[in-house]
Write an enzyme that holds these catalytic residues in place. Structure first.
Site, PDB file in Angstrom:
ATOM      1  N   PRO A 238      -4.627  -2.166  -5.091  1.00 35.87           N
ATOM      2  CG  PRO A 238      -6.170  -1.124  -6.270  1.00 35.87           C
ATOM      3  CD  PRO A 238      -6.166  -2.235  -5.220  1.00 35.87           C
ATOM      4  CB  CYS A 239      -0.779   0.141  -2.515  1.00 36.41           C
ATOM      5  SG  CYS A 239       0.360  -1.071  -2.939  1.00 36.41           S
TER       6      CYS A 239
END
Length: 157
Positions: free
Chosen positions: A123-124
């Site tokens: 989850p950047c």
């Protein structure tokens, strides 16, 4: 001796745009935003598409897929740190640098974050500027905000 690896690729239409999913026989290797259409599917890709669909339909809070991420040791450490960000929460680039015991590496964390090969699952989009601002995202700032809004709405259910 080099081992030949078979790769499979398919696209996934989400409410926020089209993604390309690539896997080997054993792990998801890449999820990226694309307009490219290619189909050479594999059961892992089908499983990934199902989990992404559940995520976008507010039915999944975490992913349960084998992943393989190729990068430098520093990039891999950043990507591992991304995976520890709780669902629906955000952290700053600097906080990840501190977590990695490299207090001055916020820009390097940002660069590694930008090279994340497995969007959404790693989850950047949960990483923001120290001042709380939304900063770069491969799918664009608007998509980053939409993903954060989706997650916020899910944890408030």
């Amino acid at each position: 001796m080099r081992i030949q690896t078979n790769y499979y690729q398919d696209t996934f239409e989400s409410p926020f745009g089209k993604f390309s999913i690539r896997s080997s026989e054993h792990a998801i290797e890449e999820i990226k935003f694309t307009d490219f259409q290619q189909k050479r599917t594999h059961p892992l890709i089908d499983q990934c598409k199902k989990q992404l669909e559940e995520y976008f339909n507010s039915q999944r809070f975490e992913f349960d897929l084998p992943i393989n991420m190729n990068g430098t040791p520093f990039q891999k450490n950043v990507w591992k740190a991304l995976c520890s960000i709780p669902f629906g929460h955000t952290v700053s680039y600097q906080s990840i640098a501190i977590q990695l015991n490299n207090h001055t590496a916020a820009r390097a964390v940002g660069a590694a974050n930008g090279q994340n090969p497995i969007a959404i699952i790693v989850p950047c989009h949960r990483v923001i500027g120290k001042n709380g601002s939304l900063t770069g995202y491969a799918g664009g700032i608007q998509l980053k905000q939409q993903l954060l809004n989706l997650e916020q709405s899910m944890i408030s259910l």
